[in-house]
Design a protein around this motif. Structure first.
Motif, PDB file in Angstrom:
ATOM      1  N   GLN A  45       0.897  -1.205   0.070  1.00  0.00           N
ATOM      2  CA  GLN A  45      -0.104   0.165   0.200  1.00  0.00           C
ATOM      3  C   GLN A  45       1.079   1.523  -0.261  1.00  0.00           C
ATOM      4  O   GLN A  45       0.418   2.028  -0.659  1.00  0.00           O
ATOM      5  CB  GLN A  45      -1.186  -0.329   1.616  1.00  0.00           C
ATOM      6  CG  GLN A  45      -2.189  -0.688   1.342  1.00  0.00           C
ATOM      7  CD  GLN A  45      -2.848  -0.983   2.389  1.00  0.00           C
ATOM      8  OE1 GLN A  45      -2.492  -0.282   3.238  1.00  0.00           O
ATOM      9  NE2 GLN A  45      -3.485  -1.859   2.403  1.00  0.00           N
ATOM     10  N   VAL A  46       1.977   1.209   0.687  1.00  0.00           N
ATOM     11  CA  VAL A  46       3.159   2.820   1.308  1.00  0.00           C
ATOM     12  C   VAL A  46       3.684   2.556  -0.381  1.00  0.00           C
ATOM     13  O   VAL A  46       3.675   3.929  -1.039  1.00  0.00           O
ATOM     14  CB  VAL A  46       3.579   2.194   1.777  1.00  0.00           C
ATOM     15  CG1 VAL A  46       5.306   3.541   1.925  1.00  0.00           C
ATOM     16  CG2 VAL A  46       3.173   2.679   3.410  1.00  0.00           C
ATOM     17  N   ALA A  47       4.124   1.576  -0.960  1.00  0.00           N
ATOM     18  CA  ALA A  47       4.649   1.491  -2.210  1.00  0.00           C
ATOM     19  C   ALA A  47       3.442   2.091  -3.299  1.00  0.00           C
ATOM     20  O   ALA A  47       3.405   2.919  -4.011  1.00  0.00           O
ATOM     21  CB  ALA A  47       5.204   0.538  -2.546  1.00  0.00           C
ATOM     22  N   LYS A  48       2.405   1.656  -3.540  1.00  0.00           N
ATOM     23  CA  LYS A  48       1.754   2.065  -3.990  1.00  0.00           C
ATOM     24  C   LYS A  48       0.624   3.588  -4.241  1.00  0.00           C
ATOM     25  O   LYS A  48       0.841   4.111  -5.384  1.00  0.00           O
ATOM     26  CB  LYS A  48       0.362   1.529  -4.287  1.00  0.00           C
ATOM     27  CG  LYS A  48       0.316   0.027  -4.670  1.00  0.00           C
ATOM     28  CD  LYS A  48      -0.822  -1.075  -4.705  1.00  0.00           C
ATOM     29  CE  LYS A  48      -0.563  -2.589  -5.737  1.00  0.00           C
ATOM     30  NZ  LYS A  48      -1.275  -3.403  -5.166  1.00  0.00           N
ATOM     31  N   GLY A  55       5.283   9.403  -6.804  1.00  0.00           N
ATOM     32  CA  GLY A  55       7.354   9.157  -7.003  1.00  0.00           C
ATOM     33  C   GLY A  55       7.555   7.650  -7.436  1.00  0.00           C
ATOM     34  O   GLY A  55       6.653   7.394  -8.248  1.00  0.00           O
ATOM     35  N   SER A  56       8.530   7.581  -7.456  1.00  0.00           N
ATOM     36  CA  SER A  56       9.385   5.923  -7.707  1.00  0.00           C
ATOM     37  C   SER A  56       9.257   4.772  -6.311  1.00  0.00           C
ATOM     38  O   SER A  56      10.102   5.376  -5.594  1.00  0.00           O
ATOM     39  CB  SER A  56      10.769   5.989  -8.187  1.00  0.00           C
ATOM     40  OG  SER A  56      10.600   4.632  -8.838  1.00  0.00           O
ATOM     41  N   ALA A  57       8.693   3.777  -6.844  1.00  0.00           N
ATOM     42  CA  ALA A  57       8.712   3.025  -4.880  1.00  0.00           C
ATOM     43  C   ALA A  57       8.470   1.426  -5.243  1.00  0.00           C
ATOM     44  O   ALA A  57       8.003   1.294  -6.593  1.00  0.00           O
ATOM     45  CB  ALA A  57       7.759   3.224  -3.875  1.00  0.00           C
ATOM     46  N   ALA A  58       8.800   0.448  -4.674  1.00  0.00           N
ATOM     47  CA  ALA A  58       8.528  -0.698  -4.867  1.00  0.00           C
ATOM     48  C   ALA A  58       8.817  -1.491  -3.569  1.00  0.00           C
ATOM     49  O   ALA A  58       9.414  -0.604  -3.086  1.00  0.00           O
ATOM     50  CB  ALA A  58       9.639  -1.453  -5.528  1.00  0.00           C
ATOM     51  N   PHE A  59       8.375  -2.883  -3.693  1.00  0.00           N
ATOM     52  CA  PHE A  59       8.583  -3.185  -2.251  1.00  0.00           C
ATOM     53  C   PHE A  59       8.371  -4.742  -2.212  1.00  0.00           C
ATOM     54  O   PHE A  59       8.656  -5.357  -3.258  1.00  0.00           O
ATOM     55  CB  PHE A  59       6.581  -3.671  -1.196  1.00  0.00           C
ATOM     56  CG  PHE A  59       6.726  -4.209  -0.505  1.00  0.00           C
ATOM     57  CD1 PHE A  59       6.925  -4.061   0.567  1.00  0.00           C
ATOM     58  CD2 PHE A  59       5.723  -5.757  -0.642  1.00  0.00           C
ATOM     59  CE1 PHE A  59       7.097  -4.363   2.078  1.00  0.00           C
ATOM     60  CE2 PHE A  59       6.156  -6.792   0.319  1.00  0.00           C
ATOM     61  CZ  PHE A  59       6.370  -5.969   1.548  1.00  0.00           C
ATOM     62  N   LYS A  60       9.737  -5.043  -1.132  1.00  0.00           N
ATOM     63  CA  LYS A  60       9.925  -5.742  -0.929  1.00  0.00           C
ATOM     64  C   LYS A  60      10.232  -6.868   0.103  1.00  0.00           C
ATOM     65  O   LYS A  60      10.376  -6.121   1.370  1.00  0.00           O
ATOM     66  CB  LYS A  60      10.907  -5.920  -1.312  1.00  0.00           C
ATOM     67  CG  LYS A  60      12.403  -7.600  -1.801  1.00  0.00           C
ATOM     68  CD  LYS A  60      12.129  -8.328  -2.407  1.00  0.00           C
ATOM     69  CE  LYS A  60      12.890  -9.602  -2.367  1.00  0.00           C
ATOM     70  NZ  LYS A  60      12.514 -10.495  -1.571  1.00  0.00           N
ATOM     71  N   PHE A  76      16.722  -7.813  -5.508  1.00  0.00           N
ATOM     72  CA  PHE A  76      15.836  -7.425  -6.407  1.00  0.00           C
ATOM     73  C   PHE A  76      15.793  -5.228  -6.336  1.00  0.00           C
ATOM     74  O   PHE A  76      15.047  -5.186  -7.382  1.00  0.00           O
ATOM     75  CB  PHE A  76      14.943  -6.968  -5.086  1.00  0.00           C
ATOM     76  CG  PHE A  76      13.491  -6.365  -5.488  1.00  0.00           C
ATOM     77  CD1 PHE A  76      12.567  -6.614  -6.335  1.00  0.00           C
ATOM     78  CD2 PHE A  76      13.375  -4.898  -4.334  1.00  0.00           C
ATOM     79  CE1 PHE A  76      11.455  -6.007  -6.223  1.00  0.00           C
ATOM     80  CE2 PHE A  76      12.357  -5.018  -5.080  1.00  0.00           C
ATOM     81  CZ  PHE A  76      10.883  -4.530  -6.196  1.00  0.00           C
ATOM     82  N   THR A  77      16.683  -4.842  -5.672  1.00  0.00           N
ATOM     83  CA  THR A  77      16.471  -3.518  -5.535  1.00  0.00           C
ATOM     84  C   THR A  77      17.534  -3.039  -6.297  1.00  0.00           C
ATOM     85  O   THR A  77      17.354  -2.176  -7.374  1.00  0.00           O
ATOM     86  CB  THR A  77      17.658  -2.990  -4.366  1.00  0.00           C
ATOM     87  OG1 THR A  77      16.568  -2.978  -2.843  1.00  0.00           O
ATOM     88  CG2 THR A  77      17.779  -1.131  -4.234  1.00  0.00           C
ATOM     89  N   VAL A  78      18.243  -3.690  -7.173  1.00  0.00           N
ATOM     90  CA  VAL A  78      20.008  -3.506  -7.833  1.00  0.00           C
ATOM     91  C   VAL A  78      19.067  -4.156  -9.533  1.00  0.00           C
ATOM     92  O   VAL A  78      19.307  -3.122 -10.441  1.00  0.00           O
ATOM     93  CB  VAL A  78      21.041  -4.365  -7.565  1.00  0.00           C
ATOM     94  CG1 VAL A  78      22.484  -4.623  -9.527  1.00  0.00           C
ATOM     95  CG2 VAL A  78      21.897  -4.131  -6.765  1.00  0.00           C
ATOM     96  N   GLU A  79      18.324  -4.764  -9.180  1.00  0.00           N
ATOM     97  CA  GLU A  79      17.274  -5.866 -10.305  1.00  0.00           C
ATOM     98  C   GLU A  79      16.404  -4.585 -10.898  1.00  0.00           C
ATOM     99  O   GLU A  79      16.562  -3.833 -11.970  1.00  0.00           O
ATOM    100  CB  GLU A  79      16.978  -7.013 -10.920  1.00  0.00           C
ATOM    101  CG  GLU A  79      16.163  -7.556 -12.111  1.00  0.00           C
ATOM    102  CD  GLU A  79      15.176  -8.670 -11.184  1.00  0.00           C
ATOM    103  OE1 GLU A  79      14.344  -9.309 -12.620  1.00  0.00           O
ATOM    104  OE2 GLU A  79      15.520  -8.881 -10.213  1.00  0.00           O
ATOM    105  N   LYS A  80      15.738  -4.020  -9.757  1.00  0.00           N
ATOM    106  CA  LYS A  80      15.093  -2.574  -9.944  1.00  0.00           C
ATOM    107  C   LYS A  80      15.044  -1.627 -10.393  1.00  0.00           C
ATOM    108  O   LYS A  80      15.062  -0.598 -11.156  1.00  0.00           O
ATOM    109  CB  LYS A  80      13.508  -3.143  -8.415  1.00  0.00           C
ATOM    110  CG  LYS A  80      13.023  -1.752  -8.388  1.00  0.00           C
ATOM    111  CD  LYS A  80      11.657  -2.397  -9.810  1.00  0.00           C
ATOM    112  CE  LYS A  80      10.172  -1.702  -9.970  1.00  0.00           C
ATOM    113  NZ  LYS A  80       9.144  -2.305 -10.422  1.00  0.00           N
ATOM    114  N   PHE A  81      16.396  -1.321  -9.546  1.00  0.00           N
ATOM    115  CA  PHE A  81      17.163   0.391  -9.586  1.00  0.00           C
ATOM    116  C   PHE A  81      18.044   0.643 -10.415  1.00  0.00           C
ATOM    117  O   PHE A  81      18.696   1.708 -10.416  1.00  0.00           O
ATOM    118  CB  PHE A  81      16.565   1.273  -8.739  1.00  0.00           C
ATOM    119  CG  PHE A  81      14.909   0.968  -8.695  1.00  0.00           C
ATOM    120  CD1 PHE A  81      13.954   2.142  -9.219  1.00  0.00           C
ATOM    121  CD2 PHE A  81      14.240   0.784  -7.194  1.00  0.00           C
ATOM    122  CE1 PHE A  81      12.693   1.895  -8.624  1.00  0.00           C
ATOM    123  CE2 PHE A  81      12.637   1.057  -6.310  1.00  0.00           C
ATOM    124  CZ  PHE A  81      12.279   1.625  -7.521  1.00  0.00           C
TER     125      PHE A  81
END
Length: 248
Positions: A45-48, A55-60, A76-81
């Motif tokens: 919910q926070v990421a969405k 903004g730019s966000a993703a949940f893990k 995950f972070t390196v793959e995503k961003f």
């Protein structure tokens, strides 16, 4: 302000409360933010909402006491961003914390508590720092409980302070800064759950600034310590506490 445009930040324990405040503020200043938490429902919910706000966000999902889970967070972070620039070690067992003495707390609970509230910051830092590519900054979440009698919770925060200073020395050669924020009494759902109302009232009476703090009161300190505004600041524990603690 856009101090973090093009930067990527991981904030552990950011599905609610103080961590959520840090994550939202970083995103508002241009960072790609990874919401890292065990609570998938709230974290998503926070990421969405950050994305919905522009903004730019993703949940893990992450268990900070697990080396494997921390490694998966980094991947995950390196793959995503593409990279990692900043880390906020905020995750902790707090809202459902058992109140007990060091002499009587069940040993298995004590070990689990310390594995998250103290060792978790080291576990995630060990996983993250090789990806910081000779530059970056880390903020650990301490507490004024480190200087007060607070049982095993305070002991964990003493450990976080020591960890902050030791890592500042070990990572300084890699141009990575490590600092900590020590909040005083903060008005969050977790604090209201853990701390009896009469104790809160007594704490507020003793504060030079006669009110509880809020998560928003901590955001400026966190962003400062992460940013280049603090490029010659490392190994420090910054009290943000309404004047609760006086140290010479």
């Amino acid at each position: 302000m856009t101090r973090f445009t093009g930067k990527t930040a991981i904030v552990t324990g950011s599905a609610r409360g103080i961590g959520e405040g840090y994550a939202r503020a970083l995103a508002a200043e241009g960072a790609n933010v990874v919401i890292a938490d065990l609570n998938a429902e709230l974290g998503e919910q926070v990421a969405k909402q950050i994305v919905a706000d522009g903004g730019s966000a993703a949940f893990k999902s992450v268990d900070v006491s697990s080396e494997e889970s921390a490694k998966e967070l980094v991947e995950f972070t390196v793959e995503k961003f593409g990279k990692i620039d900043h880390l906020v070690n905020n995750a902790a067992i707090y809202g459902d914390m058992k109140l007990d003495l060091l002499l009587t707390v069940p040993w298995d609970y004590y070990k689990k508590f310390m594995s998250v509230n103290m060792d978790g910051a080291l576990v995630v830092t060990r996983a993250v720092w090789p990806q910081m590519n000779r530059g970056g900054s880390i903020v650990n979440q301490s507490s004024t409980a480190a200087w007060l009698y607070s049982g095993f919770y305070g002991l964990a925060k003493v450990g976080v302070n020591g960890l902050t200073q030791q890592l500042a020395h070990e990572l300084g050669g890699s141009k990575i800064r490590v600092n900590a924020i020590a909040p005083g009494p903060i008005d969050t759902e977790a604090t209201r759950t853990v701390t009896p109302g009469n104790m809160v009232a007594d704490m507020v009476k003793a504060l030079p600034l006669k009110r509880m703090g809020t998560p928003e009161d901590l955001v400026g300190a966190c962003l400062y310590l992460l940013s280049d505004d603090a490029k010659w600041v490392t190994g420090q524990i910054l009290n943000v506490d309404g004047g609760q603690i006086f140290r010479s």
